[in-house]
Enzyme design. Structure first.
Site, PDB file in Angstrom:
ATOM      1  N   LYS A 132       7.723  19.064 -17.961  1.00  0.00           N
ATOM      2  CA  LYS A 132       7.656  20.206 -17.039  1.00  0.00           C
ATOM      3  C   LYS A 132       6.598  20.067 -15.938  1.00  0.00           C
ATOM      4  CE  LYS A 132      10.596  22.197 -17.952  1.00  0.00           C
ATOM      5  NZ  LYS A 132      12.008  21.641 -17.927  1.00  0.00           N
TER       6      LYS A 132
ATOM      7  N   LYS B  27      12.914   7.413 -16.427  1.00  0.00           N
ATOM      8  CA  LYS B  27      12.104   8.609 -16.721  1.00  0.00           C
ATOM      9  C   LYS B  27      11.554   8.509 -18.143  1.00  0.00           C
ATOM     10  CE  LYS B  27      12.956  13.407 -18.167  1.00  0.00           C
ATOM     11  NZ  LYS B  27      13.728  14.650 -17.989  1.00  0.00           N
TER      12      LYS B  27
ATOM     13  N   HIS C 208       8.579  10.629 -20.980  1.00  0.00           N
ATOM     14  CA  HIS C 208       7.471  11.557 -21.253  1.00  0.00           C
ATOM     15  C   HIS C 208       6.490  10.930 -22.251  1.00  0.00           C
ATOM     16  CE1 HIS C 208       9.291  14.788 -19.067  1.00  0.00           C
ATOM     17  NE2 HIS C 208      10.246  15.054 -19.931  1.00  0.00           N
TER      18      HIS C 208
ATOM     19  N   SER D 186       6.192  26.951 -18.214  1.00  0.00           N
ATOM     20  CA  SER D 186       7.475  26.315 -17.916  1.00  0.00           C
ATOM     21  C   SER D 186       8.085  25.738 -19.201  1.00  0.00           C
ATOM     22  CB  SER D 186       7.251  25.205 -16.878  1.00  0.00           C
ATOM     23  OG  SER D 186       8.465  24.572 -16.547  1.00  0.00           O
TER      24      SER D 186
HETATM   25  S1  PPS Z   1      11.480  18.014 -17.507  1.00  0.00           S
HETATM   26  O1  PPS Z   1      12.443  18.785 -18.346  1.00  0.00           O
HETATM   27  O2  PPS Z   1      10.249  17.745 -18.260  1.00  0.00           O
HETATM   28  O3  PPS Z   1      12.052  16.792 -16.952  1.00  0.00           O
HETATM   29  O4  PPS Z   1      11.106  19.018 -16.322  1.00  0.00           O
HETATM   30  P1  PPS Z   1      10.373  18.631 -14.967  1.00  0.00           P
HETATM   31  O5  PPS Z   1      11.374  18.227 -13.961  1.00  0.00           O
HETATM   32  O6  PPS Z   1       9.224  17.719 -15.218  1.00  0.00           O
HETATM   33  O7  PPS Z   1       9.730  20.013 -14.546  1.00  0.00           O
HETATM   34  C1  PPS Z   1      10.479  21.151 -14.252  1.00  0.00           C
HETATM   35  C2  PPS Z   1       9.604  22.058 -13.401  1.00  0.00           C
HETATM   36  O8  PPS Z   1       9.498  21.511 -12.074  1.00  0.00           O
HETATM   37  C3  PPS Z   1       9.973  22.501 -11.150  1.00  0.00           C
HETATM   38  N1  PPS Z   1      10.602  21.846  -9.990  1.00  0.00           N
HETATM   39  C4  PPS Z   1      10.181  22.006  -8.731  1.00  0.00           C
HETATM   40  N2  PPS Z   1       9.141  22.690  -8.208  1.00  0.00           N
HETATM   41  C5  PPS Z   1       8.993  22.685  -6.868  1.00  0.00           C
HETATM   42  N3  PPS Z   1       9.806  22.018  -6.023  1.00  0.00           N
HETATM   43  C6  PPS Z   1      10.855  21.303  -6.497  1.00  0.00           C
HETATM   44  N4  PPS Z   1      11.648  20.655  -5.660  1.00  0.00           N
HETATM   45  C7  PPS Z   1      11.074  21.271  -7.919  1.00  0.00           C
HETATM   46  N5  PPS Z   1      11.983  20.687  -8.717  1.00  0.00           N
HETATM   47  C8  PPS Z   1      11.683  21.052  -9.988  1.00  0.00           C
HETATM   48  C9  PPS Z   1      10.946  23.308 -11.973  1.00  0.00           C
HETATM   49  O9  PPS Z   1      11.261  24.522 -11.343  1.00  0.00           O
HETATM   50  C10 PPS Z   1      10.156  23.456 -13.275  1.00  0.00           C
HETATM   51  O10 PPS Z   1       9.014  24.305 -13.128  1.00  0.00           O
HETATM   52  P2  PPS Z   1       9.024  25.894 -13.405  1.00  0.00           P
HETATM   53  O11 PPS Z   1       7.583  26.310 -13.352  1.00  0.00           O
HETATM   54  O12 PPS Z   1       9.629  26.098 -14.756  1.00  0.00           O
HETATM   55  O13 PPS Z   1       9.824  26.491 -12.300  1.00  0.00           O
END
Ligand code: PPS
Length: 288
Positions: A43, A101, A103, A133
Site C-alpha cells: 500500500k 513487483k 513486497h 490503506s
Molecule cells: S498494493 O496492493 O500493495 O500493490 O497497493 P499499492 O499500489 O502499493 O498502494 C495502493 C495505494 O496507492 C494509491 N495510489 C495512488 N495514489 C496517488 N496517485 C496514484 N496515481 C495512485 N495509484 C495508486 C491507492 O489509492 C492506495 O492508497 P489509498 O490510501 O488506499 O488510496
C-alpha cells in the site's frame, strides 16, 4: 478460493496462507541481471510506480499499456492463490527484460537479485497512511485473514503481525542498502508533491531520456483520477469475489494525511510512541 485463509509465518515473517504454499519456488527463483524490481511495503505506491515504469519503457505509448492489467504487465513475484498461475510460474516463462513487483523485505529477497545487482525501485510511504490503506485492503481482498476491528488491526500492525511483517524493518532494510545496491529510493509523498520530478527521476534511473511531451503524457496518464478510471490499473478486472471494491475501492483516496480521519487521539499517541521506538536508530524520515 477459500475465503480468508489463515495467515502463516515463513522465515519469521507473517504472510498470506496461500502465498506460503509456494515459498520454495520464491526462494529458489532465478534472478536475471536485467530484471527490474519494484519493491514496496504493501500500500505504498506499487501500482502507481509500476504504471509509470511501464509507460517509460514504451515511450508513453498508451495503446501498448492496454495489453494487460497492471498485475499482468508487472507480475507479483510471491503471488500464489489456488487455481491461478503463481507469480514465479509467470515470471519464469517471461522474456527479458522483466519488471517484477515484490513486497519482500530485503532479508527474504531471493539472493540472486542482490548478487546480480539488479536495479531496484523502492517506494516508501508514511506508516500512518499505509496502515489505513492496508486495513481497507484487508477488508476488501478476501485472500487476507480476518482484519478484525480497526483498533485490532492497528495493534497487529504495530506488533509486526500483518502480512509482510514489520513496516519499519522493511523501509529501513532497503534504506540501509541503497548505497551498496542499485536502489532508487522514492517516497509516495514526494510523488504526490511533484509527480513530474519523480517521473524524471525514474526515467533517469532506467537510463531513458524523456521528451517534455512524453513526460507530460505519462504524468496525465498516472494521476490518481486517471488510474482510478483506467480498468488496466484499477484492479476491476479482478473478480469481485476476490476483491470486493464495493467494500473499498483499490484506488481509494490517493492522498497524504487520510490517517487523520481514522486515528483517534489516543491511537495517534500510541502510534507516535511506536514510531519513535522503531525509527530512533535511522536518519530515514517521513512526511505525514
Ligand atoms: S498494493 O496492493 O500493495 O500493490 O497497493 P499499492 O499500489 O502499493 O498502494 C495502493 C495505494 O496507492 C494509491 N495510489 C495512488 N495514489 C496517488 N496517485 C496514484 N496515481 C495512485 N495509484 C495508486 C491507492 O489509492 C492506495 O492508497 P489509498 O490510501 O488506499 O488510496
Amino acid at each position: 478460493m477459500i475465503k480468508r485463509p489463515p495467515g502463516k509465518i515463513v522465515r519469521g515473517m507473517p504472510i498470506l496462507g496461500p502465498f506460503a504454499e509456494n515459498w520454495e519456488n520464491v526462494e529458489k527463483f532465478q534472478a536475471r541481471a536485467d530484471d527490474l524490481l519494484i519493491i514496496t511495503y504493501p500500500k505504498s505506491g506499487t501500482t502507481w510506480v509500476s504504471e509509470i515504469v511501464d509507460l517509460i519503457n514504451c515511450g508513453g505509448d498508451t495503446e501498448w499499456t492496454k495489453r494487460g492489467a497492471i498485475h499482468q504487465r508487472v507480475p507479483f513475484l510471491e503471488f500464489a492463490v489456488p487455481d491461478m498461475p503463481t507469480g514465479t510460474e509467470i515470471l519464469n516463462k517471461q522474456d527479458s527484460p522483466r519488471v517484477i513487483k515484490s513486497h519482500l523485505p530485503i532479508k527474504l529477497l531471493p539472493p540472486g537479485f542482490l548478487e546480480k545487482n539488479c536495479k531496484i525501485i523502492y517506494v516508501a510511504r508514511n506508516s500512518k497512511d499505509v496502515v489505513v490503506s492496508y486495513y481497507n485492503f484487508y477488508c476488501m481482498a478476501i485472500v487476507h485473514p480476518e482484519p478484525g476491528t480497526w483498533e485490532e488491526f492497528l495493534q497487529t500492525f504495530m506488533a509486526g503481525g500483518v502480512a509482510f511483517g514489520s513496516w519499519s524493518a522493511h523501509v529501513k532494510g532497503y534504506w540501509e542498502m541503497r548505497q551498496q545496491q542499485d536502489i532508487l529510493y522514492l517516497f509516495y509523498e514526494d510523488m504526490l508533491e511533484d509527480p513530474r520530478r519523480e517521473i524524471r527521476k525514474v526515467a533517469k534511473f532506467l537510463g531513458k531520456d524523456l521528451s517534455e511531451e512524453v513526460l507530460e503524457k505519462i504524468h496525465q496518464r498516472t494521476t490518481f483520477k486517471a488510474m482510478k478510471e483506467n480498468p488496466m490499473t484499477n484492479y476491476t478486472t479482478v473478480p469481485s469475489d476476490v476483491m470486493d471494491q464495493s467494500i473499498s475501492p483499490f484506488m481509494r483516496k490517493g492522498v497524504c494525511g487520510d490517517w487523520k480521519n481514522h486515528f483517534s487521539v489516543s491511537q495517534n499517541e500510541k502510534f507516535d510512541e511506536y514510531y519513535q521506538q522503531e525509527m530512533s536508530d535511522t536518519d530515514l524520515s517521513f512526511r505525514f
